[in-house]
Design an enzyme around this catalytic site. Structure first.
Site, short mmCIF file in Angstrom:
data_model
loop_
_atom_site.label_atom_id
_atom_site.label_comp_id
_atom_site.label_asym_id
_atom_site.label_seq_id
_atom_site.Cartn_x
_atom_site.Cartn_y
_atom_site.Cartn_z
N ALA A 15 11.63 14.41 -14.85
CA ALA A 15 12.67 14.45 -15.96
C ALA A 15 12.03 14.29 -16.98
O ALA A 15 12.19 14.90 -18.19
CB ALA A 15 13.13 13.09 -15.66
N ARG A 37 10.83 0.11 -15.33
CA ARG A 37 9.92 -1.26 -15.59
C ARG A 37 8.55 -1.09 -16.12
O ARG A 37 7.77 -2.08 -16.32
CB ARG A 37 10.12 -2.01 -14.16
N TYR A 58 17.93 -0.09 -13.55
CA TYR A 58 18.80 0.78 -13.83
C TYR A 58 20.40 0.09 -14.07
O TYR A 58 21.10 0.86 -14.63
CB TYR A 58 18.90 1.30 -12.29
N LEU A 74 16.12 10.10 -9.27
CA LEU A 74 15.55 9.13 -8.14
C LEU A 74 15.39 9.73 -6.59
O LEU A 74 15.65 10.95 -6.54
CB LEU A 74 16.52 8.00 -8.01
N HIS A 79 20.53 8.85 -4.07
CA HIS A 79 21.34 9.47 -5.06
C HIS A 79 22.65 9.05 -4.81
O HIS A 79 23.51 9.00 -5.92
CB HIS A 79 21.15 11.11 -4.47
N LYS A 97 19.25 17.41 -7.15
CA LYS A 97 19.50 18.01 -5.94
C LYS A 97 18.55 17.39 -4.80
O LYS A 97 17.42 17.10 -5.11
CB LYS A 97 19.55 19.58 -5.77
N ARG A 166 8.42 13.54 -1.76
CA ARG A 166 8.59 14.78 -0.88
C ARG A 166 7.89 14.81 0.30
O ARG A 166 8.07 15.63 1.26
CB ARG A 166 8.47 16.12 -1.62
N ASP A 178 14.22 19.54 -0.57
CA ASP A 178 13.77 19.70 -1.78
C ASP A 178 13.80 21.28 -2.39
O ASP A 178 14.41 21.32 -3.48
CB ASP A 178 12.31 19.46 -1.79
#
Length: 324
Positions: A15, A37, A58, A74, A79, A97, A166, A178
């Site tokens: 992000a 946080r 959130y 996230l 998701h 995704k 991952r 992924d």
């Protein structure tokens, strides 16, 4: 219509590096809020948006009346729940995704989207990249004759990062979820067909796949692709036809990977190379989302498209043979 005011759930590296800048730079919107946080993790985002509002939860962000749309990067297993919560709070939602872990979960998201009257979509950026529209147009007009076979590969090596989400089965990690979405979804986008006879050979590690060799048919077109999180970085897609071939040198994240070229080769013709290094696919994705959210025009990559890709992934897992 007013610009879309964006908030991000979580201060992920992706992000900060890609989607945060796109949310703030793309036409029709701006980055206004972040939920984390860890105040120190917000600093990179304040470099993008100096007036950024930082929430400690959130829930606080999705309740913020100053946020119109929520971007969710996230871990995969979170998701669906947070997409539903954001929709219930009256926000538009763009979720990384894979948007869900199973295809039937996307049905739940579609129902919630329709009931809310808000836009919800998977952050599948490559279908907004002009190189993929160029490839689809070439094949549609018969530039390589009859399409007969699609070959793809996408891999990188994160084996030295056990803390990476991952590499954690309980967070929905693995190569297929992924990066398998890219070799699968791009083929569906170009051909306009849905796969049959899906199978896979998978190498597992601690409960998640680190190498997946996927085979299928798209109508009369055969398909073979590999994805891995244990191989040297590489990516390519090639579409083979009766009269020629189309090869993409950086199909998924060029020019980060390398020159973004579409190479058309045909017997008896000079090689043709179209370059797309200037395209900013994340910006294009967000701009399209902003337009759909504010005007109601149909979003080019709806959840229904995402479900088709998830259906193929589900089938690959279901029909997989283990390599170990």
């Amino acid at each position: 219509m007013a610009d879309v005011r964006w908030g991000i759930l979580g201060a992920s590296n992706f992000a900060a590096q890609h989607m945060g800048p796109a949310l703030h730079a793309a036409a029709g919107g701006s980055l206004e809020a972040l939920a984390t946080r860890s105040p120190e993790k917000a600093d990179r985002f304040k470099d993008i948006a100096p007036n950024l509002k930082v929430h400690e939860s959130y829930d606080a962000l999705i309740a913020d009346p100053g946020v119109d749309a929520v971007y969710i990067p996230l871990p995969n297993t979170l998701h669906v729940d947070w997409t539903l919560k954001a929709l219930e709070a009256g926000k538009h939602v763009l979720t990384e995704k894979p948007v869900a872990m199973q295809a039937d979960e996307i049905d739940t998201l579609i129902k919630a989207r329709d009931q809310s009257g808000k836009l919800a979509a998977e952050a599948y950026m490559i279908v907004f990249h002009p190189q993929w529209h160029h490839v689809r147009d070439l094949i549609a007009k018969g530039a390589i004759g009859t399409l007969q076979h699609v070959q793809g590969m996408f891999c990188f090596n994160n084996g030295d990062q056990p803390e990476n989400i991952r590499n954690q089965a309980d967070l929905g990690g693995g190569a297929m979820r992924d990066i398998g979405v890219y070799v699968i979804g791009s083929t569906r986008f170009v051909t306009g067909a849905e796969p049959t006879e899906v199978s896979a050979r998978i190498r597992w590690e601690s409960g998640f796949d680190v190498f997946s060799d996927i085979s299928a048919r798209f109508g009369s077109v055969t398909y073979s692709a590999c994805v891995s999180t244990r191989l040297n970085p590489y990516q390519s897609m090639t579409f083979h036809g009766s009269l020629g071939s189309i090869h993409l040198t950086a199909p998924f994240n060029g020019p980060v990977f390398g020159d973004t070229c579409v190479i058309l080769r045909r017997a008896g013709h000079d090689e043709s190379v179209a370059r797309f290094n200037g395209a900013r696919q994340y910006d294009l994705q967000v701009a399209a989302f902003n337009q759909s959210a504010t005007t109601g025009v149909a979003y080019p990559c709806p959840l229904e498209f995402s479900k088709g890709t998830q259906v193929m992934m589900d089938a690959a897992f279901e029909n997989a043979q283990s390599l170990d």
